[in-house]
Design an enzyme around this catalytic site. Sequence first.
Site, PDB file in Angstrom:
ATOM      1  N   ASP A  37     -10.041  -5.140  -4.175  1.00  0.00           N
ATOM      2  CA  ASP A  37      -9.462  -4.096  -3.333  1.00  0.00           C
ATOM      3  C   ASP A  37     -10.305  -2.834  -3.445  1.00  0.00           C
ATOM      4  O   ASP A  37     -10.507  -2.298  -4.544  1.00  0.00           O
ATOM      5  CB  ASP A  37      -8.035  -3.833  -3.822  1.00  0.00           C
ATOM      6  CG  ASP A  37      -7.231  -2.950  -2.889  1.00  0.00           C
ATOM      7  OD1 ASP A  37      -7.782  -1.968  -2.363  1.00  0.00           O
ATOM      8  OD2 ASP A  37      -6.025  -3.238  -2.722  1.00  0.00           O
ATOM      9  N   HIS A  66      -7.612  -5.567   0.169  1.00  0.00           N
ATOM     10  CA  HIS A  66      -6.419  -4.745   0.319  1.00  0.00           C
ATOM     11  C   HIS A  66      -5.545  -5.128   1.511  1.00  0.00           C
ATOM     12  O   HIS A  66      -4.357  -4.824   1.507  1.00  0.00           O
ATOM     13  CB  HIS A  66      -6.840  -3.278   0.488  1.00  0.00           C
ATOM     14  CG  HIS A  66      -5.698  -2.314   0.467  1.00  0.00           C
ATOM     15  ND1 HIS A  66      -4.974  -2.045  -0.690  1.00  0.00           N
ATOM     16  CD2 HIS A  66      -5.132  -1.550   1.447  1.00  0.00           C
ATOM     17  CE1 HIS A  66      -4.031  -1.162  -0.419  1.00  0.00           C
ATOM     18  NE2 HIS A  66      -4.088  -0.839   0.862  1.00  0.00           N
ATOM     19  N   SER A  91       0.832  -1.201   0.000  1.00  0.00           N
ATOM     20  CA  SER A  91       0.000   0.000   0.000  1.00  0.00           C
ATOM     21  C   SER A  91       0.874   1.261   0.000  1.00  0.00           C
ATOM     22  O   SER A  91       1.673   1.455  -0.914  1.00  0.00           O
ATOM     23  CB  SER A  91      -0.968  -0.051   1.177  1.00  0.00           C
ATOM     24  OG  SER A  91      -1.968   0.942   1.060  1.00  0.00           O
TER      25      SER A  91
END
Length: 280
Positions: A225, A258, A146
């Site tokens: 995600d 995610h 991320s």
Amino acid sequence: MEWSPEILGEYRCFGGVQGYYRQASSAIGLPMQYSLYRPPGTPRGLLLCLAGLTCSEETFPIKAGAQRLASELGLALLSPDTSPRGTNIPGQADDWGFGVAAGFYLDATQAPWAPHWRMETHVMQELLPAVQAQLGGVPVSVLGHSMGGHGALTLAQRHPGRFQSLSVIAPISALSQCPWGQKALPAYLGPDEGQWAQHDASALMRAQTAPPFPAGILMDQGEADQFLSDQLKPELFEAACAAVGQPLTLRRHAGYGHGYYFVATVIDDHLRHHAAALGG
């Protein structure tokens, strides 16, 4: 700067030691915490593991499930905190995508952030060299998730030759072109979009004159995600790699989101990717 970290905790783990430490940072002007997994024996290499928004130095070692295979492969795992703490800047914790735990692995130039928000210098000039020396000068690779994926992609390009290999999981692939970046970059760096591009993974890749990682970059992305279309934009990095001939393995996974359930699902492939580059 003398490197003599305070031990916050050390725990036996798959024959090695998972440790948590605190060290004064000249770059940040405050103590910074980090985690380090040392496998049994002499490590073949060190993997810098950069975590994402809202995370700390504890997130990756607790949630990723990386120590078992890292022990087998002889990889040490280093995870820094994601921002300074305790700066007392007003409003720094009002938005989880900005401020505390949202350092974006860059050095701020704008008030009130500039005195302490110097994560690039802290990681690349203080923490990483000190731990690398502590482990006997082993070679280094980088992995990120991320915001940490953004950090891995940008630091690897901004510091050519520093890392043997590069991989990312659900990264922010074009920070200047997503809402998180469009809030953070002007606040940290000012209005000059040319400065923003220096911390945008896709812009950096398009500016390359030769593939920086000719052996290939590994990227994994979950198709379920919630941040995929508006914040992550892996297609922009994919296009940038194609434009300069950078080999990229972009694996898309149906049904995966995610968070760290996805990270834990793919982490073994990333460790093997790095172990091969680090002499495995």
